[in-house]
Design a protein around this motif. Structure first.
Motif, PDB file in Angstrom:
ATOM      1  N   MET A 114      -2.511  -5.507   0.225  1.00  0.00           N
ATOM      2  CA  MET A 114      -3.586  -4.621   0.017  1.00  0.00           C
ATOM      3  C   MET A 114      -3.418  -3.662  -1.460  1.00  0.00           C
ATOM      4  SD  MET A 114      -5.164  -1.410   2.423  1.00  0.00           S
ATOM      5  CE  MET A 114      -5.500  -2.422   3.674  1.00  0.00           C
ATOM      6  N   GLU A 115      -4.783  -3.554  -2.162  1.00  0.00           N
ATOM      7  CA  GLU A 115      -4.683  -3.005  -3.292  1.00  0.00           C
ATOM      8  C   GLU A 115      -4.414  -1.566  -3.062  1.00  0.00           C
ATOM      9  OE1 GLU A 115      -7.520  -4.610  -6.516  1.00  0.00           O
ATOM     10  OE2 GLU A 115      -8.445  -5.171  -4.579  1.00  0.00           O
ATOM     11  N   CYS A 116      -3.848  -0.659  -3.833  1.00  0.00           N
ATOM     12  CA  CYS A 116      -3.536   0.700  -3.647  1.00  0.00           C
ATOM     13  C   CYS A 116      -4.440   1.415  -4.448  1.00  0.00           C
ATOM     14  CB  CYS A 116      -1.900   1.099  -4.206  1.00  0.00           C
ATOM     15  SG  CYS A 116      -0.831   0.384  -3.217  1.00  0.00           S
ATOM     16  N   VAL A 117      -4.919   1.233  -5.594  1.00  0.00           N
ATOM     17  CA  VAL A 117      -5.884   2.067  -6.274  1.00  0.00           C
ATOM     18  C   VAL A 117      -6.927   0.985  -6.932  1.00  0.00           C
ATOM     19  CG1 VAL A 117      -6.166   3.499  -8.316  1.00  0.00           C
ATOM     20  CG2 VAL A 117      -3.934   3.568  -7.113  1.00  0.00           C
ATOM     21  N   ILE A 118      -8.101   1.471  -6.294  1.00  0.00           N
ATOM     22  CA  ILE A 118      -9.248   0.750  -6.854  1.00  0.00           C
ATOM     23  C   ILE A 118     -10.173   1.431  -7.544  1.00  0.00           C
ATOM     24  CG2 ILE A 118     -11.452  -0.830  -5.807  1.00  0.00           C
ATOM     25  CD1 ILE A 118      -9.555  -1.284  -3.249  1.00  0.00           C
ATOM     26  N   CYS A 119     -10.375   0.796  -8.863  1.00  0.00           N
ATOM     27  CA  CYS A 119     -11.666   1.701  -9.750  1.00  0.00           C
ATOM     28  C   CYS A 119     -12.951   1.232  -9.731  1.00  0.00           C
ATOM     29  CB  CYS A 119     -10.934   1.728 -11.334  1.00  0.00           C
ATOM     30  SG  CYS A 119      -9.473   2.487 -11.296  1.00  0.00           S
ATOM     31  N   HIS A 120     -13.720   2.072 -10.201  1.00  0.00           N
ATOM     32  CA  HIS A 120     -15.239   1.533 -10.129  1.00  0.00           C
ATOM     33  C   HIS A 120     -15.380   0.538 -11.375  1.00  0.00           C
ATOM     34  CE1 HIS A 120     -19.672   1.633 -10.446  1.00  0.00           C
ATOM     35  NE2 HIS A 120     -19.598   2.158  -9.018  1.00  0.00           N
ATOM     36  N   LEU A 173     -17.939  -0.452 -13.175  1.00  0.00           N
ATOM     37  CA  LEU A 173     -18.779   0.200 -14.266  1.00  0.00           C
ATOM     38  C   LEU A 173     -18.146   1.450 -14.963  1.00  0.00           C
ATOM     39  CD1 LEU A 173     -22.155  -0.476 -12.945  1.00  0.00           C
ATOM     40  CD2 LEU A 173     -21.055  -2.117 -14.677  1.00  0.00           C
ATOM     41  N   THR A 174     -17.637   2.591 -13.973  1.00  0.00           N
ATOM     42  CA  THR A 174     -17.234   3.785 -14.740  1.00  0.00           C
ATOM     43  C   THR A 174     -15.917   3.829 -15.162  1.00  0.00           C
ATOM     44  OG1 THR A 174     -17.206   4.680 -12.509  1.00  0.00           O
ATOM     45  CG2 THR A 174     -19.259   4.850 -13.420  1.00  0.00           C
ATOM     46  N   GLY A 175     -15.134   3.060 -14.149  1.00  0.00           N
ATOM     47  CA  GLY A 175     -13.707   3.104 -14.409  1.00  0.00           C
ATOM     48  C   GLY A 175     -12.896   4.162 -13.458  1.00  0.00           C
ATOM     49  N   HIS A 176     -13.960   5.221 -12.943  1.00  0.00           N
ATOM     50  CA  HIS A 176     -13.332   6.172 -12.258  1.00  0.00           C
ATOM     51  C   HIS A 176     -12.489   5.559 -10.970  1.00  0.00           C
ATOM     52  CE1 HIS A 176     -16.768   8.476 -13.830  1.00  0.00           C
ATOM     53  NE2 HIS A 176     -15.728   8.818 -14.539  1.00  0.00           N
ATOM     54  N   VAL A 177     -11.701   6.303 -10.503  1.00  0.00           N
ATOM     55  CA  VAL A 177     -10.917   5.848  -9.096  1.00  0.00           C
ATOM     56  C   VAL A 177     -11.835   6.176  -8.047  1.00  0.00           C
ATOM     57  CG1 VAL A 177      -8.971   6.627  -7.877  1.00  0.00           C
ATOM     58  CG2 VAL A 177      -8.311   6.593 -10.119  1.00  0.00           C
ATOM     59  N   ASP A 178     -11.944   4.985  -7.233  1.00  0.00           N
ATOM     60  CA  ASP A 178     -12.997   5.104  -6.525  1.00  0.00           C
ATOM     61  C   ASP A 178     -12.470   4.809  -5.042  1.00  0.00           C
ATOM     62  OD1 ASP A 178     -15.717   4.611  -5.455  1.00  0.00           O
ATOM     63  OD2 ASP A 178     -15.291   2.657  -4.897  1.00  0.00           O
ATOM     64  N   GLN A 179     -11.264   4.325  -4.820  1.00  0.00           N
ATOM     65  CA  GLN A 179     -10.448   4.236  -3.574  1.00  0.00           C
ATOM     66  C   GLN A 179      -8.925   4.282  -3.649  1.00  0.00           C
ATOM     67  OE1 GLN A 179     -11.833   0.609  -1.311  1.00  0.00           O
ATOM     68  NE2 GLN A 179     -13.726   0.269  -2.413  1.00  0.00           N
ATOM     69  N   LEU A 202     -13.766   9.897  -5.747  1.00  0.00           N
ATOM     70  CA  LEU A 202     -12.957   9.236  -4.764  1.00  0.00           C
ATOM     71  C   LEU A 202     -13.932   9.302  -3.440  1.00  0.00           C
ATOM     72  CD1 LEU A 202     -10.297   7.962  -4.087  1.00  0.00           C
ATOM     73  CD2 LEU A 202      -9.512  10.127  -2.976  1.00  0.00           C
ATOM     74  N   THR A 203     -14.078   8.126  -3.161  1.00  0.00           N
ATOM     75  CA  THR A 203     -15.033   7.922  -1.809  1.00  0.00           C
ATOM     76  C   THR A 203     -14.477   7.226  -0.757  1.00  0.00           C
ATOM     77  OG1 THR A 203     -15.540   5.445  -2.554  1.00  0.00           O
ATOM     78  CG2 THR A 203     -16.958   7.128  -3.347  1.00  0.00           C
ATOM     79  N   SER A 204     -13.045   6.903  -0.881  1.00  0.00           N
ATOM     80  CA  SER A 204     -12.381   6.039   0.320  1.00  0.00           C
ATOM     81  C   SER A 204     -10.961   6.483   0.150  1.00  0.00           C
ATOM     82  CB  SER A 204     -12.689   4.482   0.518  1.00  0.00           C
ATOM     83  OG  SER A 204     -11.818   4.131   1.323  1.00  0.00           O
ATOM     84  N   LEU A 205     -10.479   7.024   1.399  1.00  0.00           N
ATOM     85  CA  LEU A 205      -9.080   7.373   1.278  1.00  0.00           C
ATOM     86  C   LEU A 205      -8.621   6.951   2.630  1.00  0.00           C
ATOM     87  CD1 LEU A 205      -6.636   8.930   0.254  1.00  0.00           C
ATOM     88  CD2 LEU A 205      -7.239  10.804   1.391  1.00  0.00           C
ATOM     89  N   ASN A 206      -7.467   5.953   2.523  1.00  0.00           N
ATOM     90  CA  ASN A 206      -6.769   5.483   3.890  1.00  0.00           C
ATOM     91  C   ASN A 206      -5.407   5.663   3.776  1.00  0.00           C
ATOM     92  OD1 ASN A 206      -5.916   3.848   6.008  1.00  0.00           O
ATOM     93  ND2 ASN A 206      -7.269   1.844   5.424  1.00  0.00           N
ATOM     94  N   LEU A 238     -16.032  11.835  -0.526  1.00  0.00           N
ATOM     95  CA  LEU A 238     -15.471  10.819   0.537  1.00  0.00           C
ATOM     96  C   LEU A 238     -16.670  10.331   1.341  1.00  0.00           C
ATOM     97  CD1 LEU A 238     -11.954  12.045   1.740  1.00  0.00           C
ATOM     98  CD2 LEU A 238     -12.576  10.032   0.128  1.00  0.00           C
ATOM     99  N   THR A 239     -16.681   9.120   1.575  1.00  0.00           N
ATOM    100  CA  THR A 239     -17.577   8.364   2.508  1.00  0.00           C
ATOM    101  C   THR A 239     -16.650   7.785   3.785  1.00  0.00           C
ATOM    102  OG1 THR A 239     -17.733   6.098   1.377  1.00  0.00           O
ATOM    103  CG2 THR A 239     -19.448   8.176   0.991  1.00  0.00           C
ATOM    104  N   TYR A 240     -15.570   7.670   3.389  1.00  0.00           N
ATOM    105  CA  TYR A 240     -14.257   6.878   4.259  1.00  0.00           C
ATOM    106  C   TYR A 240     -13.221   7.630   4.383  1.00  0.00           C
ATOM    107  CZ  TYR A 240     -11.791   2.843   6.407  1.00  0.00           C
ATOM    108  OH  TYR A 240     -10.881   2.239   6.915  1.00  0.00           O
ATOM    109  N   LEU A 241     -12.658   8.033   5.661  1.00  0.00           N
ATOM    110  CA  LEU A 241     -11.448   8.845   5.499  1.00  0.00           C
ATOM    111  C   LEU A 241     -10.831   8.149   6.868  1.00  0.00           C
ATOM    112  CD1 LEU A 241      -9.447  10.952   4.746  1.00  0.00           C
ATOM    113  CD2 LEU A 241     -10.468  12.609   5.992  1.00  0.00           C
ATOM    114  N   ASP A 242      -9.462   7.358   6.724  1.00  0.00           N
ATOM    115  CA  ASP A 242      -8.931   7.140   7.721  1.00  0.00           C
ATOM    116  C   ASP A 242      -7.305   7.399   7.705  1.00  0.00           C
ATOM    117  OD1 ASP A 242      -7.301   5.668   9.435  1.00  0.00           O
ATOM    118  OD2 ASP A 242      -8.316   3.492   8.953  1.00  0.00           O
ATOM    119  N   LEU A 243      -7.159   8.417   8.597  1.00  0.00           N
ATOM    120  CA  LEU A 243      -5.741   8.965   8.725  1.00  0.00           C
ATOM    121  C   LEU A 243      -5.076   8.546   9.934  1.00  0.00           C
ATOM    122  CD1 LEU A 243      -6.516  12.597   7.343  1.00  0.00           C
ATOM    123  CD2 LEU A 243      -5.814  10.557   6.273  1.00  0.00           C
TER     124      LEU A 243
END
Length: 288
Positions: free
Chosen positions: A1-7, A9-15, A42-46, A67-72
């Motif tokens: 699984m990828e750890c850091v995913i960027c947008h 277009l913008t290059g911002h850390v997205d997930q 950041l929209t997703s944190l798992n 955040l739209t997605y939070l999995d703890l």
């Protein structure tokens, strides 16, 4: 699984996908640094399946407002759930599952959940909600909710009869609690409901006639309760709407009576049927 995913277009850390594998020995643990806060997009944190057994969920998680997605889930957090998670107004998916009987997390109030107006998926299974007496009013008024999982949460009392507010609810799991009411009509009037599990409680009385409105029902598990009624009438009600959908029916360990009719054989999709430990008599229909 990828750890850091960027947008793209913008290059911002997205997930941030930092989940451990369930049986992996190498897991994240210890304190969580507030250095996450600059990740404004950041929209997703798992962080699921890690080992944070010495800490509570950090308060600053409530500041990650994109955040739209939070999995703890099953990450072994301890103590009270911070109320400022209610600031995550964009959150659509929230999974805080604990290991059952682990003595992990608790919530004394559900007020913060009521502020998650975009929430579609909520899983607090294993979280101690014994003191959160407002869970009834809050969860059954989340109009955007599609799935509700509150298994093994030490819930008591009655299931509210105003779940009709949850018009799009598809999955309900209230199993392994101490709910002791009769079954409310409104819960059996949800047109989109596909899976209902309220097993291992203390439900009593008859099933409501609105059962026949569950036209999309695939799974029904009401086992290990004190539900009464004629099994042939229950099958008849289900056959009025769920003939082409119902895959699993568990009603074992209740107080059902009567005998099965050939109508049970009309459920062409039925794979699992369990009616043991009731007062059902007579021959097994050939249609099965």
């Amino acid at each position: 699984m990828e750890c850091v995913i960027c947008h793209n277009l913008t290059g911002h850390v997205d997930q941030l996908q930092l989940a451990a594998e369930p049986y992996e020995w190498l897991k994240l643990g210890g304190m969580i640094n507030p250095s996450l806060l600059p990740l404004k997009h950041l929209t997703s944190l798992n962080l699921s399946y890690n080992n944070f057994s010495s800490i509570q969920i950090p308060d600053f998680f409530g500041l990650l407002v994109s955040l739209t997605y939070l999995d703890l889930s099953l990450a072994q957090f301890q103590g009270a759930i911070p109320h400022n998670l209610g600031n995550l107004s964009k959150l659509q998916y929230l999974d805080l599952r604990c290991y059952l009987s682990s003595g992990g997390m608790e919530a004394k109030s559900f007020e913060w959940v009521s502020r998650l107006s975009s929430l579609q998926y909520l899983d607090l299974s294993g979280v101690d909600l014994y003191k959160a007496t407002d869970w009834l009013q809050v969860t059954f008024n989340l109009s955007s909710l599609l799935e509700l999982h509150l298994c093994g949460c030490y819930l008591e009392g009655q299931i509210p009869d105003y779940s009709g507010n949850m018009l799009f609810l598809e999955v309900v799991d209230l199993s392994l609690n101490s709910l002791n009411s009769t079954m409310p009509n409104s819960l059996f009037s949800l047109d989109h409901l596909q899976s209902l599990d309220i097993s291992n409680n203390m439900l009593e009385g008859r099933l409501p006639t609105s059962l026949e409105h569950l036209c999309n029902l695939k799974e029904l598990d009401l086992s290990h309760n004190k539900i009464e009624g004629d099994i042939s009438e229950i099958v008849h009600s289900l056959s009025n709407c769920s003939l082409n959908c119902l895959e699993s029916l568990h009603m074992e360990y209740n107080q059902l009576y009567g005998h099965l009719t050939d109508q049970i054989g009309q459920f062409k999709s039925l794979v699992h049927l369990s009616l043991a430990r009731n007062r059902i008599y007579g021959p097994i229909p050939l249609s099965i």
